[in-house]
Design a protein around this motif. Structure first.
Motif, short mmCIF file in Angstrom:
data_model
loop_
_atom_site.label_atom_id
_atom_site.label_comp_id
_atom_site.label_asym_id
_atom_site.label_seq_id
_atom_site.Cartn_x
_atom_site.Cartn_y
_atom_site.Cartn_z
N PHE A 69 -3.92 8.30 -2.51
CA PHE A 69 -3.62 7.44 -3.66
C PHE A 69 -3.56 8.25 -4.96
CE2 PHE A 69 -5.52 3.98 -0.91
CZ PHE A 69 -4.34 3.28 -0.75
N MET A 107 -3.25 1.03 -7.46
CA MET A 107 -3.64 1.83 -6.30
C MET A 107 -5.17 1.92 -6.19
SD MET A 107 -1.11 2.60 -4.50
CE MET A 107 -0.30 1.07 -4.97
N ILE A 111 0.82 -1.21 0.00
CA ILE A 111 0.00 0.00 0.00
C ILE A 111 0.85 1.25 0.00
CG2 ILE A 111 -1.52 1.38 1.46
CD1 ILE A 111 -2.99 -1.10 2.21
N MET A 120 -5.88 7.70 -10.26
CA MET A 120 -5.00 6.72 -9.62
C MET A 120 -4.44 5.72 -10.62
SD MET A 120 -7.36 5.70 -6.34
CE MET A 120 -8.18 7.00 -5.41
N ASP A 121 -3.28 5.17 -10.29
CA ASP A 121 -2.79 4.01 -11.01
C ASP A 121 -3.75 2.85 -10.72
OD1 ASP A 121 -0.58 4.88 -12.38
OD2 ASP A 121 0.80 4.53 -10.71
N ARG A 129 -2.40 12.38 -18.07
CA ARG A 129 -3.13 11.63 -17.04
C ARG A 129 -4.36 12.42 -16.59
NH1 ARG A 129 -1.82 7.69 -12.65
NH2 ARG A 129 0.22 7.52 -13.63
N GLN A 185 -6.33 -0.97 -4.34
CA GLN A 185 -6.10 -0.78 -2.90
C GLN A 185 -7.16 0.14 -2.32
OE1 GLN A 185 -3.84 -2.37 -1.34
NE2 GLN A 185 -2.04 -2.68 -2.60
N TYR A 186 -7.47 1.18 -3.06
CA TYR A 186 -8.43 2.18 -2.59
C TYR A 186 -9.82 1.58 -2.44
CZ TYR A 186 -11.58 6.18 -2.96
OH TYR A 186 -12.58 7.10 -2.77
N GLN A 187 -10.21 0.83 -3.44
CA GLN A 187 -11.57 0.31 -3.45
C GLN A 187 -11.75 -0.86 -2.51
OE1 GLN A 187 -11.77 -0.43 -7.60
NE2 GLN A 187 -12.86 1.48 -8.07
#
Lengths: 166, 166
Positions: free
Chosen positions: B28, A154, A71, A150-151, B126, A157-159
């Motif tokens: 993030f 990531m 993370i 976000m990438d 981006r 990870q966020y969701q």
DNA sequence: CAAACTACGTCAGCCTTGTTGACATTCTAA
DNA sequence: TTAGAATGTCAACAAGGCTGACGTAGTTTG
């Protein structure tokens, strides 16, 4: 009137100037975003790195070191320096993994939870003020754009950070 | 249906859980936001600090060192280290102030402008993708919330950076 | 069971970017 | 003329990244 940019189907929001404004908004807003916790941490001998560790351990208690590494996106050496001080100061404790004894499951102590609360109270206060000023519609848009920025990894990870206690 | 949070007059968007989500979204998303320029800078012997300097010099050519200091919020020693390498490498040039000869008015050279373009192209790409995905409504909200999140002084910098060529 | 792999810790050394403090220069303004 | 502002610079230090190398415990697999 015809060249008004407020129409939802207009693409004027994609001009370089609009994008530049967005870039600077991110820059300046991120400063505000970190300012309050930074003030609390300064003098406590902790920094932003400690804050991040504490935040995510609070968010998913029982998290292993390696998922925290994933993370935070830092090296284990870097994280270890931070975790060591948090152990030594009694803010975080590690419990040996139940099924896999190599793992160290990370938990906040009461003392750690107290600091977490102080930090996140400060950060939420600013967030709440901004949200209230902007209104629910804006908040929805805010989250949507950030998520799109976000990438992919990531974003996952966020969701979907699970409880991490399999 | 009655407990749906999507109504504009609901205050459910201010729950701690919603705020926490917003906080993590910032964390993030900021990573994604800086990822592309960072990739370009790495290997060039430059870092984020150089990027920031280049960005704001491009944005307001003829800016003095002290106004740049104000925007970046760092010490002059720290900024100077960065500016020196940019001078030495011929990316930035300083012209003595016309009315006040103590001032150094900062400008990008052609070479500096080229790097600026590369960096901001990457960052805008981006941003553009995120904006396009999210749509104009969301972008409006995004900017509104970010602006509300800034410190008042930073908000002034964000809104009203003049040409700085008095 | 032995070998290979995984999770984690740690030592050592390096870099960037921030900080303080002190001091010099040059120029402006009162 | 003198105080103060704008700038540069030297030195020393800290946080928090990084790489590389090595060790140890525990797990998995052939």
């Amino acid at each position: 009137m015809a060249d008004n940019a407020s129409g939802s189907d207009s693409l004027l929001f994609l001009t370089d100037e609009q994008l530049r404004k967005g870039i600077e908004a991110m820059f300046f807003a991120y400063r505000g975003f970190t300012a309050d916790p930074d003030r609390i941490l300064e003098g406590l001998d902790y920094g932003r790195a400690h804050h991040r560790a504490i935040h995510f351990i609070h968010r998913a208690p029982g998290m292993t070191v390696s998922s925290l590494l994933g993370i935070l996106g830092v090296t284990k050496q870097s994280l270890n320096r931070v975790l060591r001080t948090l152990f030594d100061d009694g803010l975080v404790e590690a419990r040996v993994g139940k099924t896999d004894k190599r793992e160290r499951r990370l938990h906040l102590t009461d003392k750690g939870a107290a600091l977490e609360r102080a930090l996140s109270d400060a950060q939420r206060a600013r967030m709440r003020a901004a949200y209230r000023t902007a209104g629910p519609q804006a908040v929805q848009g805010f989250r949507t754009v950030l998520e799109a920025m976000m990438d992919p990894e990531m974003r996952r990870q966020y969701q979907g950070l699970r409880e991490d206690t399999p």
